[in-house]
Write an enzyme that holds these catalytic residues in place. Sequence first.
Site, short mmCIF file in Angstrom:
data_model
loop_
_atom_site.label_atom_id
_atom_site.label_comp_id
_atom_site.label_asym_id
_atom_site.label_seq_id
_atom_site.Cartn_x
_atom_site.Cartn_y
_atom_site.Cartn_z
N CYS A 82 -2.05 8.45 0.66
CA CYS A 82 -1.67 9.87 0.78
C CYS A 82 -2.52 10.68 1.76
CB CYS A 82 -1.70 10.52 -0.60
SG CYS A 82 -0.58 9.78 -1.79
N HIS A 253 -2.39 -14.35 0.36
CA HIS A 253 -3.57 -13.99 1.14
C HIS A 253 -4.59 -13.37 0.19
CE1 HIS A 253 -6.06 -11.66 3.96
NE2 HIS A 253 -5.68 -12.54 4.88
N ASP A 315 4.59 10.37 3.97
CA ASP A 315 3.22 9.96 4.28
C ASP A 315 3.09 8.45 4.37
OD1 ASP A 315 3.68 9.66 1.58
OD2 ASP A 315 1.80 10.59 0.92
#
Length: 536
Positions: A82, A253, A315
């Site tokens: 954010c 990963h 965002d």
Amino acid sequence: MIQKCIALSLFLFSALPEDNIVRALSLSPNNPKSNVVMVMSDAFDGRLTLLPENGLVSLPYINFMKKHGALFLNAYTNSPICCPSRAAMWSGLFPHLTESWNNYKCLDSDYPTWMDIVEKNGYVTQRLGKQDYKSGSHSLSNRVEAWTRDVPFLLRQEGRPCANLTGNKTQTRVMALDWKNVDTATAWIQKAAQNHSQPFFLYLGLNLPHPYPSETMGENFGSSTFLTSPYWLQKVPYKNVTIPKWKPLQSMHPVDYYSSYTKNCTAPFTEQEIRDIRAYYYAMCAEADGLLGEIISALNDTGLLGRTYVVFTSDHGELAMEHRQFYKMSMYEGSSHIPLLIMGPRISPGQQISTVVSLVDLYPTMLEIAGVQIPQNISGYSLMPLLSASSNKNVSPSISVHPNWAMSEFHGSDANASTYMLWDNYWKYVAYADGDSVAPQLFDLSSDPDELTNVAGQVPEKVQEMDKKLRSIVDYPKVSASVHVYNKQQFALWKASVGANYTNVIANLRWHADWNKRPRAYEMAIEKWIKSTRQH
């Protein structure tokens, strides 16, 4: 009454003749300065704007903007979290240049944003709703988790993601705060329409479709609840909601595994749970679209639509259980690919622009619309040359002025290494930490849009090429080292400020369920990390 208002808004745009809309948006306004309204959502997956109409979720106002404005096919956040992402949008600078490291450390309160600049140049300005770009916000738990992400322990920091239904088939206002802010914004637009002598910039920040707080997690709860009503859920064709493919936990990963674990996603999920989370998230996106529609309707009702630029973006995105994660904090498409649509005066309708862009580009774009000189030392490029580049409905070619790459970075919680993404010609390169201690990832989005196959080991020459280009944009090993030093310093300062209550406070953060199994071991791990010289 609320239901009636929503229906009326939808009627306005279904009944309004299309040629009238096109004529209104293409006419040059009498006032040479146009208005601007930016609606910034929170956690909206940009890929939803690329889908055919009503294919997965009904988004009538986004589709309206696609038809009468420009859609950016490849828009990315500059940080999938954010506060740093919003800091990039407001400053026009990559997060490492403003040291916007996490949700707690972003821009200073007096930092001059593009809105401050346009206000000094004669515009009336208003900011409403969620802004979240200044330092000092978010929970204590969020910042401590970000500071300690390099400590070698593994603790669940989020509530298990879940889907909840509320209300009935007539309840439209689920996110009450967003609707309250939209009501304020529409009233402000109506008042602004009475003053034809001075143009305006209006920013409206939404909370949707960000997950809701999970208060059952205790005092320092996070947000892992996907909440909607039957009214919005019926906008989602449930049969079209897919179950994403997951790699086995042991094949993930290491940074992805850490993220999946801290986000409480490593335990088994049923297909029903996953499908519900995704469907409810799409329904939350439908509600966000409805909020956007209130703004567009207000502009239309007041006669301002024809001389106002409307911008819709977010965002960051939302993984919604892709890659065995929810939330953001990742460079995978669900988290990093954002919506960006712009319509307004002199923008040809129906454009689909393939050039890759990012949030930092909105700073110079807003200044160019306002007729203000654009600073030379910013990271972004104005999008106006792209918006006026084509008058047809085909995909607009790339413009040489704007580079065809995007860069994103992440330094916050729920990932145990600073992460950097370079997007270039549908290749996505993801580097970590100092570039050596954690293996990079490389995805060919043209053949692997779901990012399930890391080809870094198969094409080492491409890895070398992408890494060299990334380092020409950001000295990421140096930045990672700076973040590491910052994290240690801030944690030490916080610990000193807590004093004798430290053991109790740290044990009751969002990770409390795991922490209290071995509290002394975790405290010792932190002490060892504080004393270490390793810069991860």
